[in-house]
Design an enzyme around this catalytic site. Structure first.
Site, PDB file in Angstrom:
ATOM      1  N   GLY A  62       0.822  -1.201   0.000  1.00 35.12           N
ATOM      2  CA  GLY A  62       0.000   0.000   0.000  1.00 35.12           C
ATOM      3  C   GLY A  62       0.857   1.253   0.000  1.00 35.12           C
ATOM      4  O   GLY A  62       2.061   1.209   0.284  1.00 35.12           O
ATOM      5  N   CYS A  63       0.221   2.381  -0.327  1.00 34.89           N
ATOM      6  CA  CYS A  63       0.957   3.641  -0.453  1.00 34.89           C
ATOM      7  C   CYS A  63       1.413   4.155   0.912  1.00 34.89           C
ATOM      8  O   CYS A  63       2.576   4.506   1.101  1.00 34.89           O
ATOM      9  CB  CYS A  63       0.094   4.669  -1.164  1.00 34.89           C
ATOM     10  SG  CYS A  63      -1.560   4.851  -0.478  1.00 34.89           S
ATOM     11  N   TYR A  64       0.487   4.200   1.862  1.00 32.42           N
ATOM     12  CA  TYR A  64       0.872   4.632   3.212  1.00 32.42           C
ATOM     13  C   TYR A  64       1.944   3.693   3.772  1.00 32.42           C
ATOM     14  O   TYR A  64       2.864   4.107   4.474  1.00 32.42           O
ATOM     15  CB  TYR A  64      -0.336   4.567   4.151  1.00 32.42           C
ATOM     16  CG  TYR A  64      -1.295   5.710   4.040  1.00 32.42           C
ATOM     17  CD1 TYR A  64      -0.870   7.036   4.231  1.00 32.42           C
ATOM     18  CD2 TYR A  64      -2.645   5.497   3.794  1.00 32.42           C
ATOM     19  CE1 TYR A  64      -1.762   8.085   4.170  1.00 32.42           C
ATOM     20  CE2 TYR A  64      -3.545   6.553   3.731  1.00 32.42           C
ATOM     21  CZ  TYR A  64      -3.102   7.846   3.919  1.00 32.42           C
ATOM     22  OH  TYR A  64      -4.000   8.895   3.859  1.00 32.42           O
TER      23      TYR A  64
END
Lengths: 369, 369, 369, 369
Positions: B149-151
């Site tokens: 995921g990006c986070y």
């Protein structure tokens, strides 16, 4: 490998040149010129270039630089290049000027609109107006290219087919243009602070913006060229050599607006049609001039340009609507002021001059969102 | 030429994959999958691709697509890939999944945080967590990669050296993250309307965001790996095979915020240092892990990451400040959620799997402004 | 009619004071002070005030102004007021200072964090910290009020009940704050240009921001006040008179971030709870302190503050989530930095001093969108 | 106390009506109508109203509501009011309609541009076009007021003096308008998502926007009124009763654009002057009509309107530049589409109808930044 030097590499347009040239396989940057940041790491001025550009900024010195570079880009304030250009420079390197110094063939007009004396009038004849799609052949042999303004590129390309084909009444042209804020440059002015620009829109330079005479001159040449096969540059030369033959056949209203966004220009152009042309009539003319132009995208019927669709790329998107009620045509053109409106077109000019594929280093698709 | 198919090509991440793959010289896109826009021209969904992508969107059918493609990217909602994956697909094509289906080794955790049953638990062991810098060797041989995921990518990379070297008290980790709005996807929800997002900032998913356990799991592996030479994937496998040996050694507070901008994630991470480390102590550890990582830029002392400096690129910028007063370290990491946080990392994974230079197609400098 | 003079009326906070006082039925502005725009029409500096404010800007002269005004607001750089304040001024008018000059009771701390000598230490004891909800009674009799900082107001009000009731471990407090750009003021700095701020987020002043000691001092007083009925101002006085008794019982990490929006501050605060408190336990404490505070809105369970919901108003929105997994509480507070974080609170202080209804001129609902 | 009911109170315009009426000392809101949020707390739909509005949303029922309210505002989709209006309603309450149902006197034009049948043609004659400055006397006695559109108000007020005084060639009028995104309403459409609107500008509804005939009709009346003392409403009635006398004496090009900001409309208007008028000539005419209009601010020479200077207020800012080169005049007008372009003007109409001071509740200065 083409050696490129950039004067004014720490302005927004200069930095965009850096970004584009870094992705160009036949060019390398040999000089990061900057008055304000001499000896500072380029990447300390533009953090995006950290670990990408190792060089420090160097003092601007065209007379030295021209010996090290094959091409010099000047992304400098008006008057700078005209103040320093000389034969030594032009014999050693090609010069692509992103300022307005050599855009206008008529120096009276230049001095009136820019309110500075032109100090290198002897090079005006030689300079080629670098709107690649319209002056391709002339650019190929040029030593000095005047890279067009951002508003100008958008406006001229939007209206060019109509004017050249005498389809619109040139006395009725109104160009209402909107620009992102990067066009205002990177100087610390109160008017360009975030809180002053954000959540607002305004017109500025109403009736007095300096891109006005540039648009008028080039569209004037287009009108004069008419159904000949001449490019605009050639018509310009003729107008200069015989002032009586030229003169400016059209005057326009051009109004720029400041929009709260970083990049992008949209020009909404209005003119009365000379006849009851249909969509197909007009489309045929745009196709005639632009069908083979890979950086000009005439959109599908009913789809109007939006600046988001060209961001980060060298494309110009154009489309039009005919208003049968009023007899007017509305043409919209959109481009990224930093790319096709400045650095991208400058690289396109470089490619033409050096005999490279015109699109080299310029094929990046637009970035969205 | 690697043939790539994209399931979910009309979401924001899918479209970014298209943009990046178009600039990749060893890959070509053979399938633009989309449930919502079957048979519509891809360029009518994303106007930036006009005259660049000619294809129409096709129905998603992994069992067919796997025969035509060497690699399949699934940029799909949670649960989709787990619902359709099978041996036929994995024998025919590599699968790089941008959803969360195979990120968590502990399916109980998955089902608790995502509130859906996992329908392909048999592939969880095999799936490799595709954080390239930490699992490079495992990725090279993988059939199924779970793209992080990006986070998560931002948070893990920011804290990884500190956790692996046991320099921080893992019970004190707070991650306060801020994301641009493209992370919310392209669905028409009231909460994502321009006027609802603009001129505001808010926390959301406080204590409940699904990226929390992903960060915990991977940082947990990092902690367990300690001074061994194992990569996280290997530690993960060990934890799975011997549940008792693993367990989750750390719990964090992770709070995401929605920021009025298109792209970019900034993670501000806080933790108590286990000792009175100096700047040089900590810098040495970041250098140890990241000095040779071209997409991780540990900034110069005193320069903190800003999302504008990574926009459009695959870079992660990281830096830290030690607060002697409180004994805490503050680490900031920034990346573009669409690139290193999604599509760019997916392509980096593809490069690893297919034995290409890891940076191929990913060298575009950040776009500014 | 209260006669109000504003020193620094052409900064953003000064202008917001103008806006709010124009709607205040018991006050009138008698002096628009400004160093930069002397003799220029106020409405030429702020176009919104065209045909609303007719006055011209006047030179700053507190010794003269104090004879014409009942209250003087100083929205000036640090050090200005301390450099000019004297008995003559304070005998003639109440002074409400929006700078930091009189916020910190410990001048050593002031001089260390602000790096300027304090030139009016004799007035520090007398000055009342103007956080209205916490020091109401002390403010009523004050001649000199130190209006709190914007970050400070948000942070203190968010955590105050928890600290005062000793519900959190004061050694674990982390405040991650986000501010709109108006907080940076109206000076022409490159870093605040539209294109530099837009589409980006960054932390700044990490571990060194000057609002840190202000938060620490006031929360320290809250901690010391504990279950007494003292207001913070009184505790502060006690600490000053007996340095040994005071000292700073807590140190925090405070990290401000710059957000691409005009107005608004969001503070996300983290701390370990001292016990297994439930939602109701904590809610009861917030209610205890804030139930009758009309400008503090503790939101409904599950609804977290967003800056858009307070824009243009004097409200502070607060809510919290307890994370049972980590034993931490996450508290968010949101306000408009120009109103409750500056000019609105200053007017609230004025109302208190002059015995007016505390909410007079401050009842405008938030403006959305 | 005037009892006001709002149908469509959960749209953006409806919510702005709530905000303005909350500050109006002679009105109270008795009904928060909403189809989508029946029985939900109004403050759960608009968080800014938390602890300010306690009411829940109610079903729309004009036949009931009219007995409880003195005035009903309908902020509803086109066609709604025409479908339900009847004599019972109009006998019990005044109706101020923010939709387009009763703006156009020519129902053929309405049905052509809006593509719906008009179901209450019997009330078109009676309805008064609520552009307060131009129809003040007619509004005072009205039962049914058609509140003008946002683009329309800006455009008409910008050009009205020039058209009424026959100073411009009505065949040359081009209006290029730019609007913030709140004008698009609060429905969840993909085109209005943050990432779709942000960092872009586009024209839309080119040659087909529904505000076009409204502008044409009203400016047509202005032209016909000429140097009589009639208000536009009276001319409109005459045109209706004698269709031959009316007809539409002017056609314009109107092009709206979507700007990435919340509020604000800027109209840039172009027309050929009928004579070589000077600045003073034109200024005299604007003064003649607007000098005593407190909500219309004709700016100082050389200062052009910017939407930021009117945000949150009921002002319209107007100025012009004469272009001697082209013989055109460029007029810019700016207002807040939510206030003077919708809710503010609606309240101004209410004030006129009920004999209150016209500016009551509308004196809030613009909010900046």
């Amino acid at each position: 490998m083409i050696k490129a030097g950039i004067i004014g590499s720490t302005g927004y347009a200069g930095q965009e040149l850096v970004r584009i040239l870094l992705g160009h396989k036949d060019a390398e940057i040999v000089w990061y010129g900057s008055r304000s940041y001499v000896d500072e790491a380029y990447s300390s001025v533009y953090g995006n270039m950290f670990e990408i550009v190792d060089a420090a900024c160097m003092d601007d010195n065209l007379d030295e630089l021209c010996k090290k570079a094959d091409v010099i880009f000047t992304a400098t304030p008006q008057g700078y290049l005209a103040g320093v250009i000389n034969e030594n420079i032009l014999e050693n390197a090609k010069v692509i000027d992103l300022s307005a110094d050599f855009r206008l063939k008529d120096t009276d007009v230049y001095e009136k609109w820019y309110k500075i004396d032109h100090k290198a009038k002897q090079y005006i004849d030689e300079a080629v107006y670098g709107l690649c799609e319209l002056n391709r052949e002339s650019i190929k042999g040029a030593r000095l290219v005047a890279n067009p303004g951002c508003y100008t590129t958008t406006s001229i390309l939007s209206l060019y087919p109509l004017v050249r084909e005498h389809m619109v009444d040139t006395d009725t042209i109104v160009i209402d243009a909107k620009s992102g804020t990067s066009g205002a440059g990177r100087s610390a002015k109160l008017a360009n602070l975030y809180c002053e620009v954000n959540e607002s829109i305004k017109a500025y330079g109403v009736t007095t913006h300096r891109h006005t005479p540039e648009i008028e001159e080039q569209l004037g040449y287009a009108f004069l060229a008419g159904n000949t096969s001449k490019d605009l540059s050639t018509v310009g030369q003729e107008c200069i050599s015989d002032k009586n033959a030229g003169g400016n056949p059209l005057l326009i209203n051009f109004t720029p607006h400041l929009v709260p966004m970083n990049r992008g220009i949209l020009a909404t152009c209005y003119a009365k049609l000379n006849d009851k042309y249909t969509y197909d009539d007009v489309k045929a003319v745009y196709d005639k001039y632009y069908k083979n132009e890979q950086f000009i995208r005439v959109l599908n019927k009913g789809v109007m340009p939006e600046t988001r669709w060209v961001e980060g790329s060298n494309y110009v998107d154009i489309n039009f609507v005919i208003d049968e009620r009023t007899g007017r045509i509305v043409v919209c053109g959109a481009l990224d002021n930093m790319v096709k409106g400045a650095a991208g077109q400058a690289v396109q000019n470089m490619n033409l001059i050096f005999g490279l594929p015109e699109n080299e280093g310029l094929l990046m698709p637009p970035v969205f969102p």
